[in-house]
Design an enzyme around this catalytic site. Structure first.
Site, short mmCIF file in Angstrom:
data_model
loop_
_atom_site.label_atom_id
_atom_site.label_comp_id
_atom_site.label_asym_id
_atom_site.label_seq_id
_atom_site.Cartn_x
_atom_site.Cartn_y
_atom_site.Cartn_z
N PHE A 108 0.81 -1.21 0.00
CA PHE A 108 0.00 0.00 0.00
C PHE A 108 0.84 1.27 0.00
CE2 PHE A 108 -3.20 -2.99 1.38
CZ PHE A 108 -4.37 -2.49 0.85
N ARG A 109 2.03 1.21 0.62
CA ARG A 109 2.75 2.44 0.92
C ARG A 109 3.87 2.78 -0.04
NH1 ARG A 109 1.05 -0.09 5.30
NH2 ARG A 109 -0.12 1.09 6.84
N HIS B 14 -6.99 -10.31 7.99
CA HIS B 14 -7.67 -9.36 7.11
C HIS B 14 -8.45 -10.05 6.00
CE1 HIS B 14 -4.47 -6.21 8.47
NE2 HIS B 14 -5.43 -6.35 9.36
N CYS C 46 -25.77 -12.94 -4.29
CA CYS C 46 -25.64 -14.32 -3.87
C CYS C 46 -26.62 -15.21 -4.62
CB CYS C 46 -25.89 -14.42 -2.36
SG CYS C 46 -25.85 -16.09 -1.69
#
Length: 236
Positions: free
Chosen positions: A25-26, A111, A144
């Site tokens: 991400f960074r 996560h 779904c």
């Protein structure tokens, strides 16, 4: 230190997968910056937000579609196979620990997992190939097949509650280990980043392998600032 450990808790972050070609991400110019995950509440409330979330998801999937387990992943798999590491706690969502040979129960995903989708209403799993075909054919966010509920990538989005089961398992492992081994995590994303300190407080030795300094370096028993693959290749 590792050779003498009775129970090792593995803990991995984005740095272990950058060597597989998955951007973090960074990093400057990271594609995550132009394809940021949609916050959970907005995803639930807006069909347009869900449509954009799936568009961004498939853009990112295409970017790292050829990713394969790195030497770091293989090193952790070897430690698990040796019997000294019951499981790997990971902040990553890419499924590469499983591809390296670990069973589902040997990976504690804090996560979530971005390699499939699930229904927010009934929990049914949906494979991404089907989701993508539906999305690209209709342009609408998928529903779904069982209950018509909202489908979402099986990851934990900003604003979404952390998964209770994996959090309990991670805490139990952190409390029982005598060595907590971190690889590729900046240790700034909470609550996941609290586990290394928790393990240290419970008497475990703390080892951190990361290219850049972390907030817990001073508390660690050993810090190695190096490429993860070069460090972990000694285990396989």
């Amino acid at each position: 230190m590792i050779q003498d450990a009775r129970i090792i808790a593995g803990f991995t972050g984005a740095g272990i997968s950058t060597e597989s070609g998955i951007p973090d991400f960074r990093s400057p110019g990271s594609p995550w910056m132009s394809n940021k995950p949609i916050p959970f509440d907005l995803f639930r409330q807006s069909a347009e937000a869900r449509r954009e979330a799936w568009r961004r998801k498939f853009v990112m999937d295409d970017i790292y579609s050829g990713a394969r387990p790195s030497r770091g992943h293989l090193g952790f798999a070897a430690l698990v196979a040796s019997g000294c590491m019951p499981a790997v706690i990971t902040q990553n969502i890419d499924g590469l620990h499983q591809e390296s040979g670990l069973a589902e129960e040997q990976v504690i995903e804090l996560h979530g997992n971005g390699t499939y989708a699930h229904c927010l209403a009934c929990g049914r799993r949906h494979e991404l190939d089907w989701v993508r075909r539906h999305f690209e054919a209709s342009g609408d966010p998928p529903e779904c097949v069982a209950c018509g509920g909202i489908l979402k990538s099986a990851t934990i989005s900003f604003g979404q509650a952390m998964p209770e089961g994996p959090m309990r398992r991670a805490q139990k492992l952190a409390a029982s280990c005598d060595l907590f081994l971190v690889a590729g995590s900046s240790l700034v994303v909470y609550p996941a980043a609290a586990f290394p300190a928790f393990a240290k407080e419970n008497g475990a030795q703390l080892v951190i392998v990361n290219r850049e300094p972390t907030p817990l370096d001073e508390a660690a028993d050993l810090v190695i600032h190096a490429e993860i693959g070069s460090v972990f290749s000694v285990f396989f």
